[in-house]
Write a protein that holds these residues in place. Structure first.
Motif, PDB file in Angstrom:
ATOM      1  N   GLU A  92       0.085 -89.077  26.275  1.00  0.00           N
ATOM      2  CA  GLU A  92       0.907 -89.013  27.489  1.00  0.00           C
ATOM      3  C   GLU A  92       1.429 -90.408  27.754  1.00  0.00           C
ATOM      4  OE1 GLU A  92       1.658 -86.394  29.573  1.00  0.00           O
ATOM      5  OE2 GLU A  92       0.628 -85.048  28.215  1.00  0.00           O
ATOM      6  N   PHE A  93       2.684 -90.482  28.004  1.00  0.00           N
ATOM      7  CA  PHE A  93       3.294 -91.769  28.351  1.00  0.00           C
ATOM      8  C   PHE A  93       3.494 -91.824  29.859  1.00  0.00           C
ATOM      9  CE2 PHE A  93       4.533 -90.981  23.983  1.00  0.00           C
ATOM     10  CZ  PHE A  93       4.208 -92.188  23.376  1.00  0.00           C
ATOM     11  N   SER A  94       3.353 -92.960  30.383  1.00  0.00           N
ATOM     12  CA  SER A  94       3.570 -93.100  31.831  1.00  0.00           C
ATOM     13  C   SER A  94       5.058 -93.040  32.101  1.00  0.00           C
ATOM     14  CB  SER A  94       2.975 -94.404  32.352  1.00  0.00           C
ATOM     15  OG  SER A  94       3.449 -95.481  31.613  1.00  0.00           O
ATOM     16  N   ARG A  95       5.380 -92.607  33.369  1.00  0.00           N
ATOM     17  CA  ARG A  95       6.790 -92.430  33.696  1.00  0.00           C
ATOM     18  C   ARG A  95       7.240 -93.604  34.533  1.00  0.00           C
ATOM     19  NH1 ARG A  95       7.960 -86.575  33.023  1.00  0.00           N
ATOM     20  NH2 ARG A  95       5.972 -85.774  32.460  1.00  0.00           N
TER      21      ARG A  95
ATOM     22  N   GLU B 190      12.461 -87.447  28.118  1.00  0.00           N
ATOM     23  CA  GLU B 190      11.186 -86.836  27.786  1.00  0.00           C
ATOM     24  C   GLU B 190      11.353 -85.820  26.659  1.00  0.00           C
ATOM     25  OE1 GLU B 190       7.842 -84.145  29.958  1.00  0.00           O
ATOM     26  OE2 GLU B 190       8.944 -85.534  31.197  1.00  0.00           O
ATOM     27  N   ASP B 191      12.381 -85.017  26.612  1.00  0.00           N
ATOM     28  CA  ASP B 191      12.585 -84.027  25.546  1.00  0.00           C
ATOM     29  C   ASP B 191      12.813 -84.729  24.203  1.00  0.00           C
ATOM     30  OD1 ASP B 191      12.271 -81.875  27.229  1.00  0.00           O
ATOM     31  OD2 ASP B 191      14.419 -81.755  27.698  1.00  0.00           O
TER      32      ASP B 191
END
Length: 176
Positions: free
Chosen positions: A12-15, A22-23
């Protein structure tokens, strides 16, 4: 510890504001996961092949070592057989030479005995002929003689002939 495809999938990457799409990131990660799975599979297959090849190599190394030992043992056995055959042939040759010498010596001794017997028979034949000749001559003289008077003369001649015969025998013995 290396990443697994599951690690990549669960990452998971931080936003943040103005972050990546993201896609697009997910698509890229899916592609990386697939490629990484393929690489891992290939790596496992290559590793298994390597182990298999290593087993085969060990097997062939053992065969080579066994063959080398077998060749050495066979060479030693061949050398031993060769040496034994050489010794045996030398013994056979020596035995044959001894037998040949014995046979030659026996033949020489036998030929000497036969030669001596032949000489003795020649002497006896010569003596026999001389005696027989004297007897025949005496008988012829008797038949051609005039009677009893000549017998006395003949008796003297016979004693003289006997001396001559003995003399001939001595001469014959000296010749042979």
């Amino acid at each position: 510890m290396p990443l697994t495809p599951l690690d990549i999938h669960n990452k998971e990457f931080s936003r943040r504001i103005r972050g990546y799409d993201e896609d697009e990131v997910n698509e890229f990660l899916d592609q990386v996961i697939k490629d990484y799975e393929i690489v891992i599979r290939e790596n496992k297959e290559l590793h298994n092949q390597l182990l298999s090849m290593q087993d085969k190599l060990n097997h062939f190394a053992n065969i080579e070592e066994t063959l080398s030992k077998t060749i050495i043992v066979a060479q030693e056995a061949a050398d031993e057989v060769k040496n034994n055959a050489k010794k045996e042939s030398q013994l056979i040759v020596k035995e044959a030479e001894k037998n040949a010498d014995r046979i030659v010596n026996e033949a020489l001794a036998k030929s000497r005995r036969i030669a001596m017997e032949v000489e003795e028979l020649k002497k006896q034949a010569s003596i026999y002929r001389a005696r027989f000749r004297t007897l025949v001559e005496a008988q012829l003289d008797l038949l051609s003689g005039d009677g009893w008077d000549t017998l006395e003369t003949r008796e003297l001649e016979r004693s003289y002939e006997g001396e001559r015969e003995r003399e001939r025998e001595r001469e014959a013995k000296e010749i042979y």
